[in-house]
Every structure is written in C-alpha cells, then in structure tokens.
Design a protein around this motif. Structure first.
Motif, PDB file in Angstrom:
ATOM      1  N   LEU A   1       0.842  -1.200   0.000  1.00  0.00           N
ATOM      2  CA  LEU A   1       0.000   0.000   0.000  1.00  0.00           C
ATOM      3  C   LEU A   1       0.880   1.254   0.000  1.00  0.00           C
ATOM      4  O   LEU A   1       0.623   2.215  -0.725  1.00  0.00           O
ATOM      5  CB  LEU A   1      -0.931  -0.030   1.225  1.00  0.00           C
ATOM      6  N   LEU A   2       1.919   1.218   0.808  1.00  0.00           N
ATOM      7  CA  LEU A   2       2.819   2.367   0.888  1.00  0.00           C
ATOM      8  C   LEU A   2       3.510   2.616  -0.459  1.00  0.00           C
ATOM      9  O   LEU A   2       3.587   3.755  -0.936  1.00  0.00           O
ATOM     10  CB  LEU A   2       3.864   2.114   1.986  1.00  0.00           C
TER      11      LEU A   2
ATOM     12  N   MET B   1      -1.736  10.494   0.338  1.00  0.00           N
ATOM     13  CA  MET B   1      -1.541   9.207  -0.345  1.00  0.00           C
ATOM     14  C   MET B   1      -2.800   8.718  -1.042  1.00  0.00           C
ATOM     15  O   MET B   1      -3.899   9.033  -0.609  1.00  0.00           O
ATOM     16  CB  MET B   1      -1.199   8.159   0.732  1.00  0.00           C
ATOM     17  N   ASP B   2      -2.598   7.914  -2.082  1.00  0.00           N
ATOM     18  CA  ASP B   2      -3.730   7.273  -2.756  1.00  0.00           C
ATOM     19  C   ASP B   2      -3.981   5.898  -2.150  1.00  0.00           C
ATOM     20  O   ASP B   2      -3.040   5.220  -1.749  1.00  0.00           O
ATOM     21  CB  ASP B   2      -3.409   7.064  -4.242  1.00  0.00           C
ATOM     22  N   PRO B   3      -5.223   5.449  -2.140  1.00  0.00           N
ATOM     23  CA  PRO B   3      -5.478   4.060  -1.741  1.00  0.00           C
ATOM     24  C   PRO B   3      -5.009   3.100  -2.839  1.00  0.00           C
ATOM     25  O   PRO B   3      -4.964   3.487  -4.009  1.00  0.00           O
ATOM     26  CB  PRO B   3      -6.994   3.996  -1.583  1.00  0.00           C
ATOM     27  N   ALA B   4      -4.647   1.890  -2.450  1.00  0.00           N
ATOM     28  CA  ALA B   4      -4.276   0.886  -3.456  1.00  0.00           C
ATOM     29  C   ALA B   4      -5.532   0.206  -3.985  1.00  0.00           C
ATOM     30  O   ALA B   4      -5.579  -0.208  -5.138  1.00  0.00           O
ATOM     31  CB  ALA B   4      -3.334  -0.142  -2.846  1.00  0.00           C
ATOM     32  N   ASN B   5      -6.541   0.090  -3.139  1.00  0.00           N
ATOM     33  CA  ASN B   5      -7.797  -0.552  -3.541  1.00  0.00           C
ATOM     34  C   ASN B   5      -8.933   0.448  -3.447  1.00  0.00           C
ATOM     35  O   ASN B   5      -8.946   1.297  -2.554  1.00  0.00           O
ATOM     36  CB  ASN B   5      -8.131  -1.718  -2.600  1.00  0.00           C
TER      37      ASN B   5
ATOM     38  N   GLY C   1     -16.973   1.009   1.153  1.00  0.00           N
ATOM     39  CA  GLY C   1     -16.391   1.383   2.436  1.00  0.00           C
ATOM     40  C   GLY C   1     -15.304   2.423   2.330  1.00  0.00           C
ATOM     41  O   GLY C   1     -14.995   3.098   3.300  1.00  0.00           O
ATOM     42  N   SER C   2     -14.706   2.596   1.133  1.00  0.00           N
ATOM     43  CA  SER C   2     -13.616   3.565   1.025  1.00  0.00           C
ATOM     44  C   SER C   2     -14.107   4.888   0.432  1.00  0.00           C
ATOM     45  O   SER C   2     -13.411   5.881   0.479  1.00  0.00           O
ATOM     46  CB  SER C   2     -12.476   3.011   0.167  1.00  0.00           C
TER      47      SER C   2
ATOM     48  N   ARG D   1     -13.550   8.643   1.342  1.00  0.00           N
ATOM     49  CA  ARG D   1     -13.758   8.948   2.750  1.00  0.00           C
ATOM     50  C   ARG D   1     -12.464   9.505   3.338  1.00  0.00           C
ATOM     51  O   ARG D   1     -11.426   9.542   2.703  1.00  0.00           O
ATOM     52  CB  ARG D   1     -14.194   7.683   3.503  1.00  0.00           C
ATOM     53  N   GLU D   2     -12.553   9.930   4.581  1.00  0.00           N
ATOM     54  CA  GLU D   2     -11.384  10.483   5.256  1.00  0.00           C
ATOM     55  C   GLU D   2     -10.391   9.365   5.587  1.00  0.00           C
ATOM     56  O   GLU D   2     -10.734   8.184   5.576  1.00  0.00           O
ATOM     57  CB  GLU D   2     -11.832  11.163   6.562  1.00  0.00           C
ATOM     58  N   VAL D   3      -9.189   9.781   5.961  1.00  0.00           N
ATOM     59  CA  VAL D   3      -8.180   8.872   6.500  1.00  0.00           C
ATOM     60  C   VAL D   3      -8.677   8.338   7.848  1.00  0.00           C
ATOM     61  O   VAL D   3      -9.203   9.139   8.631  1.00  0.00           O
ATOM     62  CB  VAL D   3      -6.869   9.665   6.703  1.00  0.00           C
ATOM     63  N   PRO D   4      -8.582   7.075   8.168  1.00  0.00           N
ATOM     64  CA  PRO D   4      -7.954   5.991   7.401  1.00  0.00           C
ATOM     65  C   PRO D   4      -8.930   5.210   6.512  1.00  0.00           C
ATOM     66  O   PRO D   4      -8.505   4.337   5.793  1.00  0.00           O
ATOM     67  CB  PRO D   4      -7.423   5.081   8.521  1.00  0.00           C
ATOM     68  N   ASP D   5     -10.239   5.581   6.579  1.00  0.00           N
ATOM     69  CA  ASP D   5     -11.244   4.754   5.898  1.00  0.00           C
ATOM     70  C   ASP D   5     -11.012   4.643   4.391  1.00  0.00           C
ATOM     71  O   ASP D   5     -11.369   3.638   3.780  1.00  0.00           O
ATOM     72  CB  ASP D   5     -12.650   5.326   6.155  1.00  0.00           C
ATOM     73  N   LYS D   6     -10.421   5.685   3.791  1.00  0.00           N
ATOM     74  CA  LYS D   6     -10.278   5.660   2.325  1.00  0.00           C
ATOM     75  C   LYS D   6      -9.375   4.520   1.859  1.00  0.00           C
ATOM     76  O   LYS D   6      -9.412   4.136   0.693  1.00  0.00           O
ATOM     77  CB  LYS D   6      -9.756   7.002   1.820  1.00  0.00           C
ATOM     78  N   PHE D   7      -8.555   3.995   2.774  1.00  0.00           N
ATOM     79  CA  PHE D   7      -7.637   2.905   2.393  1.00  0.00           C
ATOM     80  C   PHE D   7      -8.263   1.518   2.573  1.00  0.00           C
ATOM     81  O   PHE D   7      -7.647   0.520   2.221  1.00  0.00           O
ATOM     82  CB  PHE D   7      -6.359   2.964   3.238  1.00  0.00           C
TER      83      PHE D   7
END
Lengths: 148, 412
Positions: free
Chosen positions: B101-102, B247-251, B255-256, B269-275
């Motif tokens: 993800l990072l 950062m961008d989400p990988a998926n 829920g995101s 969504r906000e961090v951390p939900d967007k990931f």
C-alpha cells in the motif's frame, strides 16, 4: 528386491555416498546439451541440470549447484541410473520413482539404489528435495532448454 | 530465570500445553515466522464467530453497532501500542499488504526519475519487491546503505548514503535474518534533515519492544498481527496523518468512498477509511487488538529484556559447541542465526524438527543477504517471551547430535 537394499545401514550409506561424492556433478560446455535451471522457491536448492539425448537415447546427464543431502544424492542417483537408457525406459523409471516419492506402491527392482528414498514421503516438506533433479530431467526430456 | 521471569505466561498458550511434534514436546523457536496465540486472542476470534458475526460500519442492527465500536476501538489500542493517533492506523492484510500500500499509494504517486529509495541489502522481500516495481514504473532508483562487517545499519552509514535525491528511507526496524535493531530515531532525524520520509518495516520489531511513532519521528510503520500473538490476515500501516491524506489508496470499493456518480467522480472517505475498501478481516482485527492489549499487559520492556537474556543464554551455550557457528552473537533480539558445520541448513532444520524443535532454515526471504554472509543459507531460531532456558537446552542437546548421518537417518 535385493535384500541388502532393505538394510537401513546400507540405505543410509547410499545417500551419504552420493551426497559426499556426487556423480556427474559437473556441467560441460560441449555441444548438443540442453540445460535447465531448477530453483526451489521454498528452500535454498538451486541447481542446473544438463542432458544430451541422441536417437532416443540419453547419452549423458549432468548437474551442478547448491543442494541439500536429499536433492544432491537423488539427482546424482537418477543421473547414474538414467544415463544410457532410452527416453521411454527413462520415463518409466521416473514414473516409478515419482510413485515411490508419493508413498505409492512402486517397482522396487526398477529403481535400484534410488530405493534409498523410499521413506522421503514421510517428510512431506522435503519431497521437493527428492524431486528437484527429477523435474529437471523431465524438462530436458521434453526438449526444454533455458540457454535458448 | 535471571532478572525477568515471564514463564507464568506459558499457561496462556494452548500450543504450549503438552503439544508434541515427532514424539517430542514441541519447542517452538520459529517466532520470526509466526507466533503462537494466547487464549485471550483465540477467545476474541471465537466470540466474533459464535456471538458477534455481523458486518461492521454499514449495518442498522444493534449488533453491528456493537461490533463496529469494538472494531474501531482496535485503532485506539494500536495507537496506544505504537504511540500515534487512532486515525493514523490503517488496517491492512499484514506487513506485506502495508508495504505494498505504501509503495503503491505513496511511492507511485510522489516518486519520479532522479529520485532515490534508500534501503539495505538485508531487507525482507516484502520491503524490496514493491519498491523495485516503483522504480520500474517511475524511473526512481534503489540505493543500498552499506552494512557494517557485522551486518548492522548505522547512523553514520545512513548519513553517508544520503543526498537530496533520496525521497524515501525504508528499512527493517529489526532484520529478520540477523536480529539487529536499527537506530531508528537517529535515522529518522537524518532522513528528515534531507527532506525524505522514513518508513520502518516493523514486522520483527513491533512484537518485541516499544516503539513510539511520535517520539521517534517515524513517518510510516508496517507490521503484521500474526507475529505479535494475533491472528493472521491482519496488520497495520501507520502513517503520519498529513502523509496519509496525500496518499492514494491501493484498492477502491465499498467502504472507502463517501459517494460516486455515473461519470466516475469519486469522493473518498477520510483517513484511514479511504484505504480500507471492502470488508476487512473483522475477527483478525479484533484479535489483533486483543493481542496488543495482551502484550501491553505483560509490558514491552519486560518482553524485550527477557528475550535478550534468553538469547544471550542460547548464544553462550551454542558457542560452547564446536560444530555450531553463530552469525549474530551480539544481536539485541530473539533471532539467533547459525549453521551446523558440514550440515546443509535444511538438513539441520529437518533433523531438529525430528527432535521436536520447530525453526526455519533457508534465506528467510532476504535473498540478497547470503552474498553478504557468504553462505547459501542459515538456520534461524527465533525466540519469544514464552520460550524458556530449558527449551534452549533442548536445542543445544539436539545440536550436539546434528550430523549429516543423523540428518539422513530421518529419511531411512
């Protein structure tokens, strides 16, 4: 089967002998050979197998690289046993060897010294050690060549 | 034993309650691969299956609300465990998921040609391969910090490897092969001096000693639940909030997102939900929370001190054996890497297994390290707080008879 091949001491000697003094463990630059790279993804074994097949007969089999007792000894024994055989004979022997390594009934007389590996199936996470050379030879007989 | 005695905690682990392997009492020395699970963690997972099964964060039921609260509370537990804010805790499938993800969400977005990713040659594949791909796609380059003769990363060597091209410094807090602790706070300061972000692969560090993100200045930390007494399939990427926001989400998926329309416009969504698109391993995350609480109850300082004492004892006894070579006698953690003279590492591993001892042989996923050690592989015993001096003695006795002949005999 030769009753000596039921003696645990003799079976151990066979494996030890082929591990410490492996046969055909040297690659050649000669022409007419096919070479395949066999690396286990789950352990350190990392070998090359080389073979020369002419007119349906296995003229030569060689290998080199890093391997444990079982992979080194089994590849050494198989190379000795299959050299000089026709491809058809070799395939039959290799099939019986695979059956033995899977713990299935097999033709003991056909496998000669390779019966030393008859109990490898009891160590399932080492089966790949006893078959890395076998799979390399199978690839050679299929005509594969990683050098090409 | 010694100054700290943690043997009382053995009773919490069903796997340590009389289990045998190959007819011998199980000696579990493969904790760097995965750890055993205490009753508290097992019960938490079972409770979810037997009494709390529901999806989280999207149900109208009272049950969903209850479990969602527990699920979110794990972020608070983890935040306390590693010294960060709860919204900086992103649930992942494990350390590998976190590192990918990072690399995907930060590396791919912010790196470009001319940039350098600074790391070491003793990294686990999970902290190299995702970065190799970032390099391939962005034109950035990998650079390796020289290790000392012993195999350590030093602040001095980090400094001499730095320049303005380095955008990310990423390395293991503890090497999974050699068990050395990297001087994380010092490295964080150096990275920041040059404007780089500092990411720590915490898989072998987080379970074994206290790490505090805010105090140490770590920008990203990845770790797995299953290496810290929790279930597999869960883990964490910690990121400093402003970095996670960029950062961008990988998926992407359910829920995101907050909303999206038919024209492809997505509002995340906000961090951390967007990931966290899709249903996460709920029972794994609940179990991870239970595991972190369990470790904090024991005390990370005690765990660290006990492990050090135990590994020093094991190394001292190993060094009395003429047939054993230890590669990391001075490491600070429970990882003891060795070879038995004349016995191929995997043969030694199988022989020790036949004596009831579970450990690991090979390259330990650090496939460029053997060049450094000049051996094709090693045997690794990795200890944890529930191991004992008596178990170390069992290993020593088995090593005394670890010969090629005996290693072959297990096949006869």
């Amino acid at each position: 089967m030769n009753s000596m091949l039921k003696d645990p001491g003799i079976l151990r000697e066979i494996i030890m002998d082929h591990y410490q003094y492996p046969r055909n463990k040297e690659l050649t630059e000669d022409k007419g050979y096919k070479k395949v790279h066999m690396a286990s993804d789950s352990c350190i074994d990392n070998i090359y197998v080389q073979g020369k097949v002419e007119d349906g007969i296995i003229k030569d089999l060689r290998f080199d690289g890093i391997g444990c007792t079982i992979s080194t000894a089994s590849t050494s024994i198989l190379s000795e046993m299959l050299k000089g055989k026709t491809v058809e004979e070799a395939k039959h022997i290799m099939q019986e060897y695979s059956r033995m390594i899977s713990g299935e009934p097999f033709d003991e007389d056909l496998l000669e010294e390779a019966v030393a590996f008859q109990n490898v199936y009891r160590q399932p996470n080492r089966v790949h050690c006893a078959t890395i050379g076998l799979h390399g030879i199978e690839r050679i007989l299929k005509g594969e060549n990683d050098d090409e | 034993m010694g100054t700290v005695d943690l043997s009382v905690y053995r009773k919490d682990f069903p796997m340590l309650d009389g289990k045998t392997m190959n007819g011998h009492p199980l000696v579990y020395f493969d904790n760097a691969a995965t750890t055993l699970k205490p009753r508290k963690v097992i019960d938490t997972v079972l409770k979810y299956y037997e009494e709390e099964t529901t999806n989280v964060e999207r149900g109208d039921s009272a049950l969903s609300a209850l479990v969602s609260a527990k699920y979110e509370n794990v972020r608070k537990i983890i935040a306390k465990f590693i010294g960060c804010d709860p919204e900086e805790v992103v649930y992942t499938s494990g350390a590998t998921g976190a590192l990918n993800l990072l690399a995907e969400g930060y590396g791919m977005k912010f790196l470009s040609e001319g940039n350098v990713i600074l790391t070491t040659e003793e990294e686990h594949a999970s902290n190299l391969l995702p970065w190799f791909r970032v390099c391939e796609r962005t034109g950035a380059k990998m650079r390796y910090i020289p290790l000392t003769e012993e195999g350590r990363v030093t602040e001095e060597n980090v400094r001499s490897s730095m320049d303005e091209h380095v955008k990310i410094v990423t390395l293991a807090g503890v090497s999974n092969v050699l068990g050395y602790e990297a001087p994380l706070k010092g490295i964080a300061d150096i990275a920041h001096e040059y404007g780089a972000v500092f990411a720590v692969d915490g898989a072998q560090a987080v379970p074994h000693f206290e790490l505090n993100m805010k105090e140490m200045g770590i920008d990203f930390l990845s770790f797995s639940s299953h290496k810290m007494c929790g279930p597999s399939g869960a883990g964490v990427l910690y990121g400093r909030k402003e970095l996670l926001e960029k950062m961008d989400p990988a998926n992407l998926g359910g829920g995101s997102n907050a909303r999206f329309d038919r024209y492809g416009k997505i509002i995340l969504r906000e961090v951390p939900d967007k990931f966290e698109a899709g249903t996460q391993p709920i029972e794994g995350i609940l179990g991870m929370g239970a595991a972190a609480e369990y470790l904090m109850e024991i005390g990370m300082d005690k765990i660290h001190a006990y492990e050090k004492e135990l590994r020093d004892y094991l190394v001292k006894r190993m060094e009395e054996l003429p047939n054993v070579k230890v590669y990391n006698p001075d490491a600070e953690t429970g990882i003891v890497t060795f070879n038995v003279e004349g016995v191929f590492p995997q043969d030694a591993g199988s022989y020790l297994s036949s004596r009831g001892i579970a450990l690991r042989s090979g390259q330990h996923c650090a496939k460029i390290l053997p060049d450094f050690l000049k051996v094709p592989g090693t045997v690794r015993a990795s200890l944890y707080f529930y191991n004992t001096k008596e178990e170390c003695d069992t290993l020593i006795e088995a090593l005394k008879t670890c010969t090629v002949e005996n290693a072959v005999d297990i096949f006869i």
